[in-house]
Design a protein around this motif. Sequence first.
Motif, mmCIF file in Angstrom:
data_model
loop_
_atom_site.group_PDB
_atom_site.id
_atom_site.type_symbol
_atom_site.label_atom_id
_atom_site.label_comp_id
_atom_site.label_asym_id
_atom_site.label_seq_id
_atom_site.Cartn_x
_atom_site.Cartn_y
_atom_site.Cartn_z
ATOM 1 N N ILE A 56 0.866 -1.181 0.000
ATOM 2 C CA ILE A 56 0.000 0.000 0.000
ATOM 3 C C ILE A 56 0.899 1.226 0.000
ATOM 4 O O ILE A 56 1.777 1.358 0.857
ATOM 5 C CB ILE A 56 -0.939 0.032 1.214
ATOM 6 C CG1 ILE A 56 -1.895 -1.153 1.179
ATOM 7 C CG2 ILE A 56 -1.732 1.345 1.237
ATOM 8 C CD1 ILE A 56 -2.839 -1.233 2.372
ATOM 9 N N VAL A 57 0.683 2.102 -0.968
ATOM 10 C CA VAL A 57 1.430 3.357 -1.048
ATOM 11 C C VAL A 57 0.495 4.454 -0.538
ATOM 12 O O VAL A 57 -0.517 4.755 -1.177
ATOM 13 C CB VAL A 57 1.883 3.655 -2.500
ATOM 14 C CG1 VAL A 57 2.700 4.934 -2.550
ATOM 15 C CG2 VAL A 57 2.674 2.480 -3.063
ATOM 16 N N PRO A 58 0.793 5.033 0.636
ATOM 17 C CA PRO A 58 -0.101 6.055 1.202
ATOM 18 C C PRO A 58 -0.032 7.382 0.452
ATOM 19 O O PRO A 58 0.871 7.604 -0.355
ATOM 20 C CB PRO A 58 0.409 6.205 2.639
ATOM 21 C CG PRO A 58 1.839 5.795 2.573
ATOM 22 C CD PRO A 58 1.955 4.770 1.464
ATOM 23 N N ASN A 59 -0.988 8.237 0.732
ATOM 24 C CA ASN A 59 -1.024 9.620 0.236
ATOM 25 C C ASN A 59 -1.275 9.748 -1.260
ATOM 26 O O ASN A 59 -0.894 10.753 -1.860
ATOM 27 C CB ASN A 59 0.252 10.375 0.628
ATOM 28 C CG ASN A 59 0.489 10.357 2.124
ATOM 29 O OD1 ASN A 59 -0.452 10.487 2.904
ATOM 30 N ND2 ASN A 59 1.724 10.155 2.527
ATOM 31 N N TYR A 60 -1.904 8.760 -1.851
ATOM 32 C CA TYR A 60 -2.342 8.836 -3.250
ATOM 33 C C TYR A 60 -3.782 8.359 -3.303
ATOM 34 O O TYR A 60 -4.202 7.548 -2.482
ATOM 35 C CB TYR A 60 -1.485 7.957 -4.164
ATOM 36 C CG TYR A 60 -0.114 8.522 -4.427
ATOM 37 C CD1 TYR A 60 0.105 9.396 -5.488
ATOM 38 C CD2 TYR A 60 0.953 8.195 -3.609
ATOM 39 C CE1 TYR A 60 1.361 9.922 -5.722
ATOM 40 C CE2 TYR A 60 2.214 8.721 -3.843
ATOM 41 C CZ TYR A 60 2.412 9.580 -4.898
ATOM 42 O OH TYR A 60 3.652 10.106 -5.136
ATOM 43 N N GLY A 61 -4.542 8.855 -4.283
ATOM 44 C CA GLY A 61 -5.938 8.464 -4.391
ATOM 45 C C GLY A 61 -6.715 8.915 -3.175
ATOM 46 O O GLY A 61 -6.387 9.922 -2.539
ATOM 47 N N ALA A 62 -7.751 8.165 -2.816
ATOM 48 C CA ALA A 62 -8.584 8.532 -1.676
ATOM 49 C C ALA A 62 -7.968 8.100 -0.339
ATOM 50 O O ALA A 62 -7.961 8.863 0.619
ATOM 51 C CB ALA A 62 -9.967 7.916 -1.831
ATOM 52 N N LYS A 63 -7.439 6.889 -0.274
ATOM 53 C CA LYS A 63 -6.885 6.353 0.981
ATOM 54 C C LYS A 63 -5.552 5.646 0.767
ATOM 55 O O LYS A 63 -5.122 4.862 1.608
ATOM 56 C CB LYS A 63 -7.868 5.352 1.602
ATOM 57 C CG LYS A 63 -9.178 5.935 2.052
ATOM 58 C CD LYS A 63 -9.050 6.574 3.408
ATOM 59 C CE LYS A 63 -10.401 7.069 3.874
ATOM 60 N NZ LYS A 63 -10.373 7.485 5.256
ATOM 61 N N GLY A 64 -4.909 5.886 -0.363
ATOM 62 C CA GLY A 64 -3.677 5.194 -0.699
ATOM 63 C C GLY A 64 -3.921 4.300 -1.904
ATOM 64 O O GLY A 64 -5.066 4.100 -2.324
ATOM 65 N N ILE A 65 -2.853 3.761 -2.456
ATOM 66 C CA ILE A 65 -2.950 2.883 -3.626
ATOM 67 C C ILE A 65 -2.375 1.520 -3.263
ATOM 68 O O ILE A 65 -1.276 1.426 -2.716
ATOM 69 C CB ILE A 65 -2.161 3.452 -4.826
ATOM 70 C CG1 ILE A 65 -2.655 4.858 -5.192
ATOM 71 C CG2 ILE A 65 -2.236 2.509 -6.021
ATOM 72 C CD1 ILE A 65 -4.062 4.935 -5.729
ATOM 73 N N ILE A 66 -3.126 0.466 -3.558
ATOM 74 C CA ILE A 66 -2.649 -0.902 -3.394
ATOM 75 C C ILE A 66 -2.102 -1.353 -4.741
ATOM 76 O O ILE A 66 -2.809 -1.311 -5.749
ATOM 77 C CB ILE A 66 -3.778 -1.851 -2.960
ATOM 78 C CG1 ILE A 66 -4.384 -1.417 -1.634
ATOM 79 C CG2 ILE A 66 -3.262 -3.290 -2.888
ATOM 80 C CD1 ILE A 66 -5.654 -2.163 -1.262
ATOM 81 N N ILE A 67 -0.838 -1.761 -4.769
ATOM 82 C CA ILE A 67 -0.235 -2.320 -5.984
ATOM 83 C C ILE A 67 -0.010 -3.802 -5.722
ATOM 84 O O ILE A 67 0.527 -4.185 -4.675
ATOM 85 C CB ILE A 67 1.091 -1.626 -6.337
ATOM 86 C CG1 ILE A 67 0.879 -0.124 -6.507
ATOM 87 C CG2 ILE A 67 1.680 -2.228 -7.615
ATOM 88 C CD1 ILE A 67 2.165 0.665 -6.709
ATOM 89 N N PHE A 68 -0.419 -4.641 -6.674
ATOM 90 C CA PHE A 68 -0.407 -6.097 -6.502
ATOM 91 C C PHE A 68 0.224 -6.769 -7.709
ATOM 92 O O PHE A 68 -0.114 -6.458 -8.847
ATOM 93 C CB PHE A 68 -1.845 -6.594 -6.323
ATOM 94 C CG PHE A 68 -1.992 -8.077 -6.185
ATOM 95 C CD1 PHE A 68 -1.571 -8.729 -5.033
ATOM 96 C CD2 PHE A 68 -2.558 -8.827 -7.202
ATOM 97 C CE1 PHE A 68 -1.717 -10.102 -4.898
ATOM 98 C CE2 PHE A 68 -2.708 -10.191 -7.077
ATOM 99 C CZ PHE A 68 -2.288 -10.839 -5.924
ATOM 100 N N ASN A 69 1.142 -7.702 -7.460
ATOM 101 C CA ASN A 69 1.753 -8.488 -8.533
ATOM 102 C C ASN A 69 0.867 -9.701 -8.779
ATOM 103 O O ASN A 69 0.843 -10.638 -7.978
ATOM 104 C CB ASN A 69 3.165 -8.921 -8.154
ATOM 105 C CG ASN A 69 3.868 -9.673 -9.271
ATOM 106 O OD1 ASN A 69 3.232 -10.228 -10.157
ATOM 107 N ND2 ASN A 69 5.186 -9.701 -9.225
ATOM 108 N N ALA A 70 0.136 -9.687 -9.889
ATOM 109 C CA ALA A 70 -0.799 -10.762 -10.215
ATOM 110 C C ALA A 70 -0.146 -11.894 -11.007
ATOM 111 O O ALA A 70 -0.821 -12.844 -11.391
ATOM 112 C CB ALA A 70 -1.979 -10.197 -10.996
#
Length: 137
Positions: A56-70
Amino acid sequence: MKKIWLLILFVSVLFSCSDSERSNKNPFIPSYSVNLSVDTNLPAYSNLKYVSNAVIVPNYGAKGIIIFNAGSGYNAFDAACPNQEISSCGAMTIDGINAVCSCDKTSYSLFTGLGSKEYPLKQYKVQVNGTVIHVYN
């Protein structure tokens, strides 16, 4: 001739609808401009080199951005609970391959963004260039 035009119209409509272009219209999450780059060579993001890992990268979007390796690429979602008022919940948490809403404990797949509620996770576009993951809308 009329049948040919109907066939062309049907085929164009069929191919214009795609799951990869899922609608992000959600009354609970505002549309914030997102332009984020992370380098998987940095310690904070190195887990993203491995399949089924998320950060989770905080301070982006509404509540942070979750980046996931699929495995077949990366997915990026807003960490705001998609079926709750934005002010009523904290950021989602990561539980393995799922994101869990802090308010109602609904679990959402980080592979698809889908959960058991009306709205899926708000998804962002992802572009990868070497070790840098660019998330944007």
